[in-house]
Design a protein around this motif. Structure first.
Motif, PDB file in Angstrom:
ATOM      1  N   LYS A 197       0.740  -1.098  -0.215  1.00 37.40           N
ATOM      2  CA  LYS A 197      -0.026  -0.026  -0.119  1.00 37.40           C
ATOM      3  C   LYS A 197       0.749   1.235   0.009  1.00 37.40           C
ATOM      4  O   LYS A 197       0.661   2.129  -0.629  1.00 37.40           O
ATOM      5  CB  LYS A 197      -1.154   0.117   1.059  1.00 37.40           C
ATOM      6  N   LEU A 198       1.988   1.148   0.651  1.00 38.90           N
ATOM      7  CA  LEU A 198       2.990   2.339   0.939  1.00 38.90           C
ATOM      8  C   LEU A 198       3.564   2.940  -0.437  1.00 38.90           C
ATOM      9  O   LEU A 198       3.619   3.857  -0.959  1.00 38.90           O
ATOM     10  CB  LEU A 198       3.953   2.099   1.828  1.00 38.90           C
ATOM     11  N   LYS A 199       4.104   1.683  -1.140  1.00 42.11           N
ATOM     12  CA  LYS A 199       4.569   1.830  -2.494  1.00 42.11           C
ATOM     13  C   LYS A 199       3.528   2.360  -3.727  1.00 42.11           C
ATOM     14  O   LYS A 199       3.687   3.303  -4.381  1.00 42.11           O
ATOM     15  CB  LYS A 199       5.118   0.399  -2.850  1.00 42.11           C
ATOM     16  N   ALA A 200       2.216   1.768  -3.454  1.00 40.36           N
ATOM     17  CA  ALA A 200       1.269   2.111  -4.577  1.00 40.36           C
ATOM     18  C   ALA A 200       0.689   3.724  -4.273  1.00 40.36           C
ATOM     19  O   ALA A 200       0.507   4.435  -5.007  1.00 40.36           O
ATOM     20  CB  ALA A 200       0.145   1.202  -4.482  1.00 40.36           C
ATOM     21  N   PHE A 201       0.599   4.090  -3.013  1.00 40.64           N
ATOM     22  CA  PHE A 201       0.385   5.013  -2.671  1.00 40.64           C
ATOM     23  C   PHE A 201       1.080   6.343  -3.016  1.00 40.64           C
ATOM     24  O   PHE A 201       0.599   7.354  -3.632  1.00 40.64           O
ATOM     25  CB  PHE A 201       0.065   5.331  -1.138  1.00 40.64           C
ATOM     26  N   SER A 202       2.567   6.152  -2.876  1.00 39.72           N
ATOM     27  CA  SER A 202       3.639   6.899  -3.094  1.00 39.72           C
ATOM     28  C   SER A 202       3.643   7.126  -4.602  1.00 39.72           C
ATOM     29  O   SER A 202       3.595   8.206  -5.276  1.00 39.72           O
ATOM     30  CB  SER A 202       4.864   6.328  -2.806  1.00 39.72           C
ATOM     31  N   ASP A 203       3.651   6.053  -5.453  1.00 38.68           N
ATOM     32  CA  ASP A 203       3.425   5.988  -6.969  1.00 38.68           C
ATOM     33  C   ASP A 203       2.148   6.905  -7.442  1.00 38.68           C
ATOM     34  O   ASP A 203       2.404   7.704  -8.547  1.00 38.68           O
ATOM     35  CB  ASP A 203       3.218   4.654  -7.537  1.00 38.68           C
ATOM     36  N   ASN A 204       1.080   6.784  -6.683  1.00 40.13           N
ATOM     37  CA  ASN A 204      -0.195   7.501  -7.185  1.00 40.13           C
ATOM     38  C   ASN A 204      -0.004   9.109  -6.887  1.00 40.13           C
ATOM     39  O   ASN A 204      -0.297   9.786  -7.868  1.00 40.13           O
ATOM     40  CB  ASN A 204      -1.377   6.801  -6.399  1.00 40.13           C
TER      41      ASN A 204
END
Length: 337
Positions: A197-204
């Motif tokens: 979730k952290l990685k995907a949130f940052s990418d978004n």
């Protein structure tokens, strides 16, 4: 008896003749229909006739975390029901802080001669925990399935919600409502789902708003109190929307907003995660990302039963796409004051 048959037929969605056939143990009824009638018996509080108490095909352990988060009872109910449909007797093992550990439960399950074990959000999801415990089970030939927490190198089927897709859905929704300062309140980052979730949130954030996640993430506990503490911090730094790692955290975020005199969603929007039972009836009804619990439970049980029967299931992680459920805790970003 007529009233009873009518009630059972209505509950199961079948005819009274079909109910009669099931109750009398007659052939010509599909396994699915038979299970629906048995479920109706249980739901309406009737005792099952002796002839319907079939011998169990075997015991299967189901290890889940504490039951205070309603998504875990939801997983347990689906998996237990599907195991029962296939003739297996589930043994539910629930953990709680200071109580019986996962390893202790496993030891007990082995002593009971279980044919397999399903682990939901267990130590396999904790990157700080050793996977040796699962390797030892596999070396004994015991089939296991891991739900929500892929453990690299463990010889077992794995079933998870696609956390990357979940963050895509949540952030895109908030951006479409005009929010430009979006925060993430999530649990400890040693867990596989949290890291994803952290990685995907940052990418978004970078993709949609051209900013990195520095100052926009608070890691805490997957609880109401954890969500409240994280939201208080994010609100104080000017965030107008908060994505949460669980529905319980989202309820805590709403509590934090109200304690500061803020309205949800007029002043701040909140998105949960799970779509736990009853979450549609909160105040306000919670916008959340729904885990496909039914489909995931079905896949986990199918894989385990296949393994028990000697058929190897795929070892690639099965990722299930979540669904954004828009309710009333999200709205247009407030105008600058």
């Amino acid at each position: 008896m007529r009233t009873r048959l009518t009630d059972l037929a209505e509950q199961a969605g079948v005819s009274t003749a079909t109910v009669s056939r099931v109750l009398n143990g007659k052939a010509g009824v599909s396994a699915e229909t038979r299970q629906a009638v048995l479920a109706a018996l249980d739901l309406l509080g009737y005792e099952r006739p002796e002839k319907l108490r079939t011998r169990s095909a075997g015991l299967v352990g189901l290890v889940v975390p504490e039951l205070t988060n309603p998504v875990f009872p939801a997983f347990a109910q689906v998996i237990e029901s599907m195991l029962s449909e296939r003739g297996y007797t589930p043994l539910l093992c629930t953990q709680s802080p200071g109580g019986t550990t996962e390893d202790q439960y496993v030891e007990m399950l082995i002593e009971h001669g279980v044919d397999g074990i399903v682990f939901v959000s267990g130590l396999h999801a904790d990157t700080s925990a050793s996977t040796d415990r699962y390797q030892r089970l596999r070396s004994r030939g015991l089939p296991i399935v891991l739900v929500n927490g892929f453990a690299e190198g463990v010889d077992a089927p794995a079933v998870s919600t696609d956390d990357v897709a979940a963050m895509d859905l949540a952030v895109r929704h908030l951006v479409s409502l005009g929010h430009r300062t979006i925060g993430l309140a999530v649990g400890p980052d040693r867990f596989v789902p949290t890291r994803r979730k952290l990685k995907a949130f940052s990418d978004n954030l970078m993709r949609h708003l051209g900013t990195d996640s520095t100052g926009h993430v608070v890691t805490t506990l997957f609880t109401v109190e954890g969500g409240q503490a994280a939201a208080a911090e994010l609100i104080s730094t000017g965030h107008t929307a908060i994505v949460c790692g669980s529905d319980l955290m989202a309820l805590g975020a709403i509590r934090a907003a109200r304690s500061r005199g803020l309205r949800v969603p007029e002043d701040i929007s909140v998105v949960g995660y799970d779509d736990s039972p009853l979450i549609a009836f909160t105040d306000p009804p919670l916008t959340t990302v729904r885990q496909p619990v039914q489909a995931m439970g079905h896949a986990a049980v199918t894989a385990l039963v296949a393994e028990i029967g000697g058929t190897r299931s795929p070892r690639t992680e099965l990722l299930f796409h979540p669904e954004l459920i828009v309710r009333e805790s999200t709205g247009a970003a407030p105008l600058p004051s």
